[in-house]
Design a protein around this motif. Structure first.
Motif, mmCIF file in Angstrom:
data_model
loop_
_atom_site.group_PDB
_atom_site.id
_atom_site.type_symbol
_atom_site.label_atom_id
_atom_site.label_comp_id
_atom_site.label_asym_id
_atom_site.label_seq_id
_atom_site.Cartn_x
_atom_site.Cartn_y
_atom_site.Cartn_z
ATOM 1 N N LEU A 88 0.839 -1.249 -0.010
ATOM 2 C CA LEU A 88 -0.057 -0.005 -0.038
ATOM 3 C C LEU A 88 1.030 1.160 -0.103
ATOM 4 C CD1 LEU A 88 -2.854 -0.996 2.600
ATOM 5 C CD2 LEU A 88 -2.927 -1.384 0.205
ATOM 6 N N ASP A 89 0.358 2.505 -0.626
ATOM 7 C CA ASP A 89 1.047 3.483 -0.672
ATOM 8 C C ASP A 89 1.049 4.378 0.445
ATOM 9 O OD1 ASP A 89 2.237 6.020 -1.519
ATOM 10 O OD2 ASP A 89 1.085 6.129 -3.292
ATOM 11 N N PRO A 90 1.889 4.722 1.275
ATOM 12 C CA PRO A 90 1.895 5.359 2.493
ATOM 13 C C PRO A 90 1.373 6.884 2.210
ATOM 14 C CG PRO A 90 4.000 4.353 2.158
ATOM 15 C CD PRO A 90 3.393 4.036 0.945
ATOM 16 N N LEU A 114 0.953 -0.378 11.165
ATOM 17 C CA LEU A 114 0.952 0.869 10.382
ATOM 18 C C LEU A 114 2.252 1.966 10.593
ATOM 19 C CD1 LEU A 114 -2.628 1.852 10.153
ATOM 20 C CD2 LEU A 114 -1.385 1.053 8.151
ATOM 21 N N HIS A 115 2.482 2.335 11.752
ATOM 22 C CA HIS A 115 3.470 2.881 11.932
ATOM 23 C C HIS A 115 4.843 2.319 11.573
ATOM 24 C CE1 HIS A 115 6.023 5.630 14.400
ATOM 25 N NE2 HIS A 115 6.568 4.765 15.179
ATOM 26 N N GLU A 116 5.118 1.076 12.115
ATOM 27 C CA GLU A 116 6.309 0.406 11.650
ATOM 28 C C GLU A 116 6.605 0.116 10.175
ATOM 29 O OE1 GLU A 116 6.041 -3.170 14.299
ATOM 30 O OE2 GLU A 116 6.712 -2.101 16.141
ATOM 31 N N ASN A 117 5.596 0.043 9.655
ATOM 32 C CA ASN A 117 5.508 0.012 7.992
ATOM 33 C C ASN A 117 5.631 1.185 7.163
ATOM 34 O OD1 ASN A 117 5.475 -3.215 6.817
ATOM 35 N ND2 ASN A 117 4.352 -2.906 9.011
ATOM 36 N N GLY A 118 5.684 2.384 7.665
ATOM 37 C CA GLY A 118 5.966 3.602 7.601
ATOM 38 C C GLY A 118 4.543 4.512 6.895
ATOM 39 N N GLU A 174 -10.331 14.577 1.841
ATOM 40 C CA GLU A 174 -9.838 15.652 2.478
ATOM 41 C C GLU A 174 -8.728 16.025 3.223
ATOM 42 O OE1 GLU A 174 -11.057 18.456 0.878
ATOM 43 O OE2 GLU A 174 -12.544 17.552 -0.189
ATOM 44 N N ARG A 175 -8.751 15.144 4.314
ATOM 45 C CA ARG A 175 -7.575 15.213 5.236
ATOM 46 C C ARG A 175 -6.426 14.129 4.845
ATOM 47 N NH1 ARG A 175 -8.662 13.598 10.204
ATOM 48 N NH2 ARG A 175 -6.778 14.987 10.923
ATOM 49 N N LYS A 176 -6.550 13.271 3.949
ATOM 50 C CA LYS A 176 -5.871 12.339 3.559
ATOM 51 C C LYS A 176 -5.496 11.359 4.815
ATOM 52 C CE LYS A 176 -6.025 14.067 -0.509
ATOM 53 N NZ LYS A 176 -6.925 13.351 -1.327
ATOM 54 N N GLN A 177 -6.529 11.131 5.516
ATOM 55 C CA GLN A 177 -6.293 10.307 6.760
ATOM 56 C C GLN A 177 -7.021 9.112 6.722
ATOM 57 O OE1 GLN A 177 -4.872 10.809 10.154
ATOM 58 N NE2 GLN A 177 -5.595 8.456 9.962
ATOM 59 N N SER A 178 -6.238 7.872 6.917
ATOM 60 C CA SER A 178 -6.886 6.451 6.790
ATOM 61 C C SER A 178 -7.801 6.256 8.005
ATOM 62 C CB SER A 178 -5.752 5.494 6.775
ATOM 63 O OG SER A 178 -5.136 5.536 5.505
ATOM 64 N N VAL A 179 -8.678 5.394 7.858
ATOM 65 C CA VAL A 179 -9.701 5.033 8.680
ATOM 66 C C VAL A 179 -9.748 3.646 8.976
ATOM 67 C CG1 VAL A 179 -12.158 5.271 9.215
ATOM 68 C CG2 VAL A 179 -11.080 7.099 8.258
ATOM 69 N N TRP A 180 -9.965 2.909 10.315
ATOM 70 C CA TRP A 180 -10.408 1.672 10.373
ATOM 71 C C TRP A 180 -11.834 1.488 10.996
ATOM 72 C CZ3 TRP A 180 -12.163 -0.711 14.888
ATOM 73 C CH2 TRP A 180 -12.159 -2.183 14.853
ATOM 74 N N ILE A 181 -12.508 0.675 10.537
ATOM 75 C CA ILE A 181 -13.816 0.214 10.915
ATOM 76 C C ILE A 181 -14.019 -1.262 10.841
ATOM 77 C CG2 ILE A 181 -15.154 0.664 8.799
ATOM 78 C CD1 ILE A 181 -17.312 2.128 10.658
ATOM 79 N N ALA A 182 -14.819 -1.686 11.894
ATOM 80 C CA ALA A 182 -15.136 -3.231 11.738
ATOM 81 C C ALA A 182 -16.164 -3.401 10.727
ATOM 82 C CB ALA A 182 -15.469 -3.667 13.277
ATOM 83 N N GLN A 183 -16.122 -4.429 10.079
ATOM 84 C CA GLN A 183 -17.116 -4.845 9.012
ATOM 85 C C GLN A 183 -18.497 -5.186 9.672
ATOM 86 O OE1 GLN A 183 -15.955 -9.794 9.464
ATOM 87 N NE2 GLN A 183 -16.016 -8.860 7.147
ATOM 88 N N ARG A 184 -18.911 -5.018 11.041
ATOM 89 C CA ARG A 184 -20.053 -5.166 11.509
ATOM 90 C C ARG A 184 -20.080 -4.612 12.789
ATOM 91 N NH1 ARG A 184 -21.981 -10.559 13.446
ATOM 92 N NH2 ARG A 184 -22.814 -9.254 15.228
#
Length: 377
Positions: A88-90, A114-118, A174-184
């Motif tokens: 994935l592109d950092p 994520l942090h450890e992979n840049g 807009e903020r170019k900020q990744s997001v995590w959300i559960a599938q349910r």
């Protein structure tokens, strides 16, 4: 263009806000008790001064959260591994949609990786049912969490869903900020990981009307989270039994706290995260379908990657053979693996005052379902 002001009721804190929040936090007696529990060898005053010196969210995460989560990895797992993040592109932002096992650690481990992979850490969707005290809300919002409001009247729920949808799109585009959300909503209780179409409907609420383009804009990456052992498995199994006896049964806030604490402190064996490929190329296949078919098919596309990328451990194969009463996967485990897994299961069911046969059956299906989904059985 939307601004942070519009999302104040749900969004995390920003750098310029955290000092005032921390000043309030360290006056909360139960927060101080939490510090004493988490860091028994550090004087509270010393830790409070360390908190007050922080001036950015990144400093809070990397200076305080990161080392604590690394200690959890060291003390409660046999290692956390990952694959796929290097593809994935950092410089890009993604919406990580994953299966859900642990209340706290799914997203916490992801941010470590994520942090450890840049990559920059992701923002985290967290249900307000877990925010039992105001100071817990403040704490998670310091750690890049935004609030998912639940159990609202229909009109308010619609408004809340739209706000969250707009906020997530604002983050990605807009903020170019990744997001995590559960599938349910909530964790999977039976290991059968399925994306809820209601989640996808919520995400699409802020779209431009074109289903395919709307989801391409979000750049969804399916994420598989595989724990060799789930510390809360016997609690989930017991909850399933209680719901069978009483369909109206619901966990209490005290139960949620117990699950959070056990998830953090309990042994997990090996843990693996696998980031799939962005699904944008597959979205074009949906353009000629009607809306319900689009949602169903999109959920299937996400689930296929989550199922195929799931790391199956010996216990999963042992459970699958147990459930199916055969030895189909016997080449996937040893006698030592069987003894270890059965000892683990017996240890966990001994902690619950309930029908041991039923508990064992539920636990075996819980660990077998990822195998069933992987092999499309």
């Amino acid at each position: 263009m939307p601004t942070d002001q519009e999302y104040n009721e749900i969004r995390p804190y920003r750098d310029n806000e955290i000092h005032e929040v921390i000043k309030k936090l360290i006056k909360e007696e139960s927060f101080i008790e939490l510090l004493q529990f988490l860091f028994p060898h550090t004087p509270v005053n010393e830790y409070a001064q360390k908190l007050l010196s922080i001036r950015s969210v990144k400093e809070f995460q990397i200076g305080l959260i990161y080392p604590y989560i690394k200690d959890i990895i060291k003390n409660t797992t046999q290692g956390v591994s990952c694959e796929g993040l290097d593809k994935l592109d950092p410089a890009k932002s993604y919406l990580f949609i994953s299966n859900h096992r642990d209340i706290v650690l799914d997203s916490a481990f992801l941010n470590i990786l994520l942090h450890e992979n840049g990559h920059d850490t992701s923002e985290i969707a967290i249900g307000d049912n877990l925010l039992i005290y105001p100071w817990i809300t403040q704490l998670v919002k310091l750690n890049k969490s935004f609030v998912v409001r639940r159990n609202l009247p229909a009109r308010q729920l619609l408004q809340s869903s739209m706000l969250m949808s707009k906020y997530m799109r604002h983050n990605i585009t807009e903020r170019k900020q990744s997001v995590w959300i559960a599938q349910r909503e909530g964790r999977s209780k039976d290991g059968d990981d399925r994306t809820q179409t209601s989640l996808l409907k919520m995400i699409n609420m802020s779209g431009n009307g074109n289903f395919v383009d709307s989801f391409k804009e979000m750049c969804i990456v399916p994420l598989s989270i595989s724990y060799e052992y789930d510390p809360c498995d016997y609690l989930k199994a017991h909850e399933s039994l209680l719901k069978k006896e009483n369909p109206e049964y619901k966990k209490t806030p005290a139960d949620d706290l117990k699950h959070m604490a056990l998830g953090i402190k309990g042994r997990k064996g090996r843990v693996h995260f696998s980031a799939g490929s962005p699904i944008n190329a597959q979205l074009d296949e949906l353009k000629d379908l009607d809306r319900n078919e689009q949602l169903t098919k999109l959920a299937e596309i996400i689930d296929e990657q989550i199922h195929n990328n799931y790391k199956l451990w010996p216990g999963n194969f042992i459970a699958a053979d147990n459930v199916n009463q055969n030895t189909k996967f016997a080449h996937k485990y040893t006698d030592a693996d069987v003894n270890q897994f059965n000892k683990y299961i017996n240890d966990h069911i001994a902690r619950v005052d309930a029908d041991k046969t039923l508990l064992t059956s539920i636990l075996m299906k819980m660990y077998a379902n990822p195998v069933k989904n992987f092999y499309k059985e």
